[in-house]
Design an enzyme around this catalytic site. Structure first.
Site, PDB file in Angstrom:
ATOM      1  N   ASN A   5       7.285  14.303   0.863  1.00 41.74           N
ATOM      2  CA  ASN A   5       6.619  15.541   1.414  1.00 41.74           C
ATOM      3  C   ASN A   5       5.032  15.185   1.801  1.00 41.74           C
ATOM      4  OD1 ASN A   5       8.912  16.976   1.166  1.00 41.74           O
ATOM      5  ND2 ASN A   5       8.543  16.922  -1.060  1.00 41.74           N
TER       6      ASN A   5
ATOM      7  N   SER B 110       1.458  12.395   7.143  1.00 43.64           N
ATOM      8  CA  SER B 110       0.141  12.636   7.850  1.00 43.64           C
ATOM      9  C   SER B 110      -0.676  13.414   6.721  1.00 43.64           C
ATOM     10  CB  SER B 110       0.312  13.253   9.038  1.00 43.64           C
ATOM     11  OG  SER B 110       1.101  12.882   9.972  1.00 43.64           O
TER      12      SER B 110
ATOM     13  N   PHE C 276       1.022  -1.220  -0.024  1.00 46.71           N
ATOM     14  CA  PHE C 276       0.250   0.116  -0.018  1.00 46.71           C
ATOM     15  C   PHE C 276       0.796   1.383  -0.010  1.00 46.71           C
ATOM     16  CE2 PHE C 276      -2.172   3.218   2.673  1.00 46.71           C
ATOM     17  CZ  PHE C 276      -3.438   3.174   1.836  1.00 46.71           C
TER      18      PHE C 276
ATOM     19  N   GLU D 151      -0.147   4.126   9.377  1.00 51.23           N
ATOM     20  CA  GLU D 151      -1.672   4.074   9.272  1.00 51.23           C
ATOM     21  C   GLU D 151      -2.148   5.019  10.188  1.00 51.23           C
ATOM     22  OE1 GLU D 151      -3.501   0.361   8.185  1.00 51.23           O
ATOM     23  OE2 GLU D 151      -1.801  -0.384   7.826  1.00 51.23           O
TER      24      GLU D 151
ATOM     25  N   LEU E 239       1.373   4.954  -0.147  1.00 52.79           N
ATOM     26  CA  LEU E 239       0.704   6.340  -0.134  1.00 52.79           C
ATOM     27  C   LEU E 239       1.635   7.150   0.434  1.00 52.79           C
ATOM     28  CD1 LEU E 239      -2.128   7.993  -0.025  1.00 52.79           C
ATOM     29  CD2 LEU E 239      -2.065   7.156   2.401  1.00 52.79           C
TER      30      LEU E 239
HETATM   31  C1  LIG Z   1       7.976   0.929   9.524  1.00 53.94           C
HETATM   32  C2  LIG Z   1       7.058   1.795   8.545  1.00 53.94           C
HETATM   33  C3  LIG Z   1       6.240   1.095   7.548  1.00 53.94           C
HETATM   34  C4  LIG Z   1       5.475   2.118   7.039  1.00 53.94           C
HETATM   35  N1  LIG Z   1       4.720   1.575   6.037  1.00 53.94           N
HETATM   36  C5  LIG Z   1       3.710   2.266   5.292  1.00 53.94           C
HETATM   37  C6  LIG Z   1       3.086   1.571   4.060  1.00 53.94           C
HETATM   38  O1  LIG Z   1       3.094   0.410   3.909  1.00 53.94           O
HETATM   39  N2  LIG Z   1       2.675   2.669   3.266  1.00 53.94           N
HETATM   40  C7  LIG Z   1       2.465   3.846   3.641  1.00 53.94           C
HETATM   41  O2  LIG Z   1       1.836   4.509   2.628  1.00 53.94           O
HETATM   42  N3  LIG Z   1       3.234   4.416   4.480  1.00 53.94           N
HETATM   43  C8  LIG Z   1       3.962   3.666   5.524  1.00 53.94           C
HETATM   44  N4  LIG Z   1       4.460   4.262   6.585  1.00 53.94           N
HETATM   45  C9  LIG Z   1       4.435   5.530   6.649  1.00 53.94           C
HETATM   46  C10 LIG Z   1       3.670   6.220   7.794  1.00 53.94           C
HETATM   47  O3  LIG Z   1       2.201   5.912   7.640  1.00 53.94           O
HETATM   48  C11 LIG Z   1       3.954   7.449   8.192  1.00 53.94           C
HETATM   49  O4  LIG Z   1       5.184   7.719   8.565  1.00 53.94           O
HETATM   50  C12 LIG Z   1       2.861   8.313   8.666  1.00 53.94           C
HETATM   51  O5  LIG Z   1       1.819   8.383   8.365  1.00 53.94           O
HETATM   52  C13 LIG Z   1       3.409   9.587   9.411  1.00 53.94           C
HETATM   53  O6  LIG Z   1       3.844  10.444   8.242  1.00 53.94           O
HETATM   54  P1  LIG Z   1       5.535  11.135   8.261  1.00 53.94           P
HETATM   55  O7  LIG Z   1       6.404  10.237   8.796  1.00 53.94           O
HETATM   56  O8  LIG Z   1       5.834  12.028   7.228  1.00 53.94           O
HETATM   57  O9  LIG Z   1       5.226  12.183   9.683  1.00 53.94           O
HETATM   58  P2  LIG Z   1       4.574  13.549   9.709  1.00 53.94           P
HETATM   59  O10 LIG Z   1       3.366  13.703   8.999  1.00 53.94           O
HETATM   60  O11 LIG Z   1       5.723  14.523   9.086  1.00 53.94           O
HETATM   61  O12 LIG Z   1       4.602  13.800  11.139  1.00 53.94           O
HETATM   62  C14 LIG Z   1       5.358  14.180  12.041  1.00 53.94           C
HETATM   63  C15 LIG Z   1       4.775  14.497  13.369  1.00 53.94           C
HETATM   64  O13 LIG Z   1       3.743  15.692  13.436  1.00 53.94           O
HETATM   65  C16 LIG Z   1       2.538  15.162  13.728  1.00 53.94           C
HETATM   66  N5  LIG Z   1       1.724  15.959  13.104  1.00 53.94           N
HETATM   67  C17 LIG Z   1       1.323  15.586  11.625  1.00 53.94           C
HETATM   68  N6  LIG Z   1       0.264  16.551  11.224  1.00 53.94           N
HETATM   69  C18 LIG Z   1      -0.472  16.755  12.392  1.00 53.94           C
HETATM   70  C19 LIG Z   1      -1.565  17.320  12.788  1.00 53.94           C
HETATM   71  N7  LIG Z   1      -2.257  17.808  11.870  1.00 53.94           N
HETATM   72  N8  LIG Z   1      -1.921  17.734  13.952  1.00 53.94           N
HETATM   73  C20 LIG Z   1      -0.977  17.308  15.024  1.00 53.94           C
HETATM   74  N9  LIG Z   1       0.015  16.638  14.829  1.00 53.94           N
HETATM   75  C21 LIG Z   1       0.416  16.424  13.412  1.00 53.94           C
HETATM   76  C22 LIG Z   1       2.563  13.840  13.754  1.00 53.94           C
HETATM   77  O14 LIG Z   1       1.775  13.050  14.378  1.00 53.94           O
HETATM   78  C23 LIG Z   1       4.122  13.408  13.907  1.00 53.94           C
HETATM   79  O15 LIG Z   1       4.123  13.363  15.402  1.00 53.94           O
HETATM   80  C24 LIG Z   1       5.264   3.470   7.342  1.00 53.94           C
HETATM   81  C25 LIG Z   1       6.347   3.953   8.059  1.00 53.94           C
HETATM   82  C26 LIG Z   1       6.836   3.107   8.976  1.00 53.94           C
HETATM   83  C27 LIG Z   1       7.941   3.854  10.096  1.00 53.94           C
END
Ligand SMILES: Cc1cc2nc3c(=O)[nH]c(=O)nc-3n(C[C@H](O)[C@H](O)[C@H](O)COP(=O)(O)OP(=O)(O)OC[C@H]3O[C@@H](n4cnc5c(N)ncnc54)[C@H](O)[C@@H]3O)c2cc1C
Ligand SMILES: Cc1cc2nc3c(=O)[nH]c(=O)nc-3n(C[C@H](O)[C@H](O)[C@H](O)COP(=O)(O)OP(=O)(O)OC[C@H]3O[C@@H](n4cnc5c(N)ncnc54)[C@H](O)[C@@H]3O)c2cc1C
Lengths: 269, 380
Positions: B129, B132, B123, B363, B125
């Site tokens: 950049n 979340s 999956f 997720e 997504l």
């Molecule tokens: C081991 C692993 C496996 C993964 N597998 C998948 C996968 O199979 N497919 C996939 O698509 N993704 C995957 N991911 C990605 C994962 O879903 C994202 O890391 C996650 O959604 C957070 O995005 P980011 O890392 O960019 O953090 P950011 O979005 O940059 O967040 C950084 C911090 O800011 C906070 N934050 C962001 N927006 C807000 C808001 N509006 N209000 C308050 N706080 C906020 C977040 O909670 C976090 O604490 C995986 C990640 C890991 C580590």
């Protein structure tokens, strides 16, 4: 070859607790499983069906929740399942249990070619049931089988007895009880579990379906009564003596003497 | 109200526990240490329907309902969380959307190989950049005759290193600036799809999580899942279900921690008695068990709503945020119960501690789950 496999639902062993007042095994809150040797018997039947064709029927006598064991047997690959359940069956000893199981087999059309039991259960552990069914149905029986082959119309069986490996030829129909060395039990597929619950039926027979009178079955039909029931004593771990051979031998003799197991006069004879 | 598992669910738990303890537990340390995926065991799992848990039998799946699905993920994760992650993502957010949104033809072409474990699914997504804030994704799809041409970078793709079928979220270009958020099914062997090196993760090291780069990758139009512009709907629906899987995974890690900690507490003596006789240790155990049970009930509640076709956005988010925090807390307490030995690789609790943390991140982070819950409360 049409095969009947007898399965008993038993409590998962490490959890066995006993109600010493009522002299029964406490089953509430304890997970129940198929007696492990019955799984071996079932696996063996699947392999025989693969080679010889035919149909596998699993039969269990027990309370309504024994359905779970039968559904699990269906998931493993049995063709049909019969649950012998009736409040009149409660409190059965091995004789009354065997009688009900034998009557159920007599009702099967056609009469099965092979009947398989576990060698014993992990709860009551008597090993009576298989032989008693065979006696009641007047079938040849072999206990503790660890290898099964077909040779024409004869079964060729192996079993370990008192240090010997017996090879036995038996005509069908016959009853066998199996040992754990017969074959490894395969893992269940999750789709088969789902299908066993959603797509299969369990046949249920009560005492009257088998033409049995209430005094032939259950507690009333039992020849024995339980006087006392207790869980096996915990094994107290041994003591390991280390040191020079002389020291070990001396320590051992000293210990045996102090337990009056070695008598000095006997020793000098 | 029935709060007892059904007979079938009891059999499912027992069946999976036996398989997990005999086949998956023994390889957990090796998977964590080397990052190598045990294909031989995955083949066994495929034969036993672990890659088609909720998919109907006609497509090669087991046809389980969601509570049984959660039980399977919990039991795998209890001994081998990296494999639990593989199964949860493959089933929950890859096979499941292909089943729900796919055409009959797509089900034949993509779902059957997924459900029978011939292909592992992903999956895709998240982008560098777009974390979340998934709506800001930059991967583009441009229509060219009977094809779409994909360009973009996907990161953190769970199962990436072993996948055969990938669900790629992309914006289909419409005119000057317009974008229709959509889902493309991209087979790993397509030209222009490249997998990057496996991430050096803190935990879940047995899962080959890696970036996937799309460079002028052509796919036929019939590889579009759903309609153009249905990407957001598919993502949200899928993640609602997927979160139950991640919650179940967190629950398994927490339960595994409690199980090994109970055992250790009974074995370890200090001050002339078992440490299990100390109130402080008992408090840990009681807290772990209580919160694990609460997490389990939240998961069953969300699963039950899902099976009944009732909106479960809030309940899935609650189960996910709560269970993942229970996993992090329970593994922390578990390490504490193990003392210095808990900080070594001699005991599995150290791995559980590392594995647990990511449940609060993927997720949808815990912060995002709370936003979802609050929004549903405030909109009521
Ligand atoms: C081991 C692993 C496996 C993964 N597998 C998948 C996968 O199979 N497919 C996939 O698509 N993704 C995957 N991911 C990605 C994962 O879903 C994202 O890391 C996650 O959604 C957070 O995005 P980011 O890392 O960019 O953090 P950011 O979005 O940059 O967040 C950084 C911090 O800011 C906070 N934050 C962001 N927006 C807000 C808001 N509006 N209000 C308050 N706080 C906020 C977040 O909670 C976090 O604490 C995986 C990640 C890991 C580590
Ligand atoms: C509280 C209690 C009191 C008991 N009191 C008595 C007593 O007074 N006298 C007495 O003789 N026994 C007594 N029993 C034993 C009881 O009758 C046995 O549980 C039962 O008859 C089966 O015997 P077993 O478990 O020893 O089976 P075994 O003979 O060890 O079993 C061998 C095989 O027979 C088959 N089998 C056994 N039971 C069944 C079944 N119900 N359905 C289908 N297949 C089966 C299975 O294939 C099994 O592997 C008591 C048991 C309990 C728990």
């Amino acid at each position: 070859m049409n095969i009947v496999v007898f399965v008993k639902q038993v409590p998962d062993v490490p959890n066995i607790r006993i109600d010493e007042q009522r002299m029964t095994i406490i089953r509430e809150g304890v997970e129940s499983i198929i007696n492990p040797l019955d799984c071996v018997a079932l696996q063996a039947s699947l392999e025989l069906r693969e080679r010889e064709g035919g149909c596998i029927t699993v039969i269990s006598m027990g309370p309504p929740q024994s359905e779970e064991a039968l559904r699990e047997a269906l998931a493993a690959g049995a063709d049909q399942a019969i649950l012998l359940t009736d409040s009149a069956f409660a409190g059965a000893d091995t004789l009354a249990t065997s009688h009900v199981l034998a009557m159920a087999v007599s009702k099967l059309q056609p009469f099965p070619d092979l009947l398989l039991c576990g060698m014993q259960t992990i709860d009551s552990d008597t090993g009576h049931v298989g032989p008693q069914i065979a006696e009641e149905l007047d079938l040849p029986q072999v206990c503790g089988v660890n290898e099964i082959h077909m040779d024409g119309h004869l079964l060729v069986l192996k079993r370990l007895s008192e240090g010997f490996l017996d090879t036995i030829r038996v005509p069908l129909p016959a009853l066998l009880t199996v040992s754990k060395d017969l074959c490894p039990v395969k893992n269940l597929s999750l789709g088969a579990v789902e299908a066993a619950f959603s797509q299969k039926d369990i046949i249920r027979w009560a005492a009257h379906d088998l033409g049995l009178q209430p005094d032939e079955v259950g507690l009333k039909g039992s020849a024995t009564h339980v006087r006392k029931l207790r869980p096996p004593a915990d094994r107290t771990g041994g003591r390991i003596v280390t040191g020079s051979p002389q020291f070990i031998v001396d320590a051992l003799i000293h210990k045996l003497e102090s337990m009056s197991i070695l008598d000095e006069e006997d020793g000098n004879e | 109200m029935h709060l007892e598992p059904s007979m079938k669910q009891a059999v499912i738990r027992r069946t999976v526990r036996k398989f997990a303890e005999t086949r998956l537990a023994p390889v957990a340390v090796e998977m964590d240490r080397t990052g190598l995926f045990p294909w031989d065991i995955a083949q066994e799992m495929a034969d036993l329907n672990y890659f088609g848990l909720e998919i109907p039998a006609q497509y090669g799946g087991a046809g389980l309902e969601t509570i049984s699905y959660a039980i399977v993920i919990e039991e795998i994760s209890r001994v081998n969380a990296a494999m639990g992650l593989c199964v949860a993502v493959h089933n929950g957010v890859s096979a499941s959307p292909v089943y729900v949104f796919g055409t009959e033809k797509q089900r034949e072409r993509f779902l059957v190989p997924l459900a029978t474990g011939k292909k592992i699914g992903t999956f895709c997504l998240t982008e560098p950049n777009a974390g979340s804030d998934a709506s800001s994704l930059e991967t583009s799809a441009i229509r060219d005759g009977d094809n779409y041409i994909l360009n973009g970078n996907k990161v953190f793709v769970t199962n990436g290193g072993i996948s055969g079928i990938n669900l790629v979220f992309a914006g289909i270009q419409t005119g000057e600036k317009g974008k229709k958020f959509s889902v493309c099914i991209v087979e790993s062997e397509r030209e222009g799809l490249e997998k990057g090196p496996t991430e050096e993760l803190m935990g879940m090291r047995g899962n080959p999580v890696c970036p996937i780069v799309l460079h002028d990758c052509r796919i036929p139009l019939e590889n579009l899942l759903g309609e153009e512009g249905e990407g957001l709907k598919i993502a949200l629906t899928t993640l609602n279900g997927g979160r139950i899987g991640i919650a179940a995974q967190a629950l398994g890690i927490a339960q595994g921690s409690l199980d090994v900690s109970l055992k250790y507490a009974k074995e370890r003596n200090q001050f002339g008695k078992s440490i299990s006789e100390f109130g402080a240790i008992q408090d840990f155990l009681a807290d772990m068990a209580t919160r694990i049970e609460a997490a389990r009930l939240l998961i069953y509640r969300a699963s039950d709503l899902k099976d009944k076709g009732i909106n479960h956005v809030r309940e899935s988010a609650m189960a996910k945020v709560y269970a993942s925090e229970v996993a992090v807390d329970a593994t922390r307490m578990g390490v504490q119960i193990h003392g210095g030995y808990g900080y070594t690789k001699a005991y599995p609790i150290e791995r559980f501690y590392r594995d647990a943390k990511v449940c609060e991140i993927y997720e949808g982070t815990s912060e995002i789950q709370r936003m979802v819950i609050a929004k549903s409360l405030l909109n009521e």
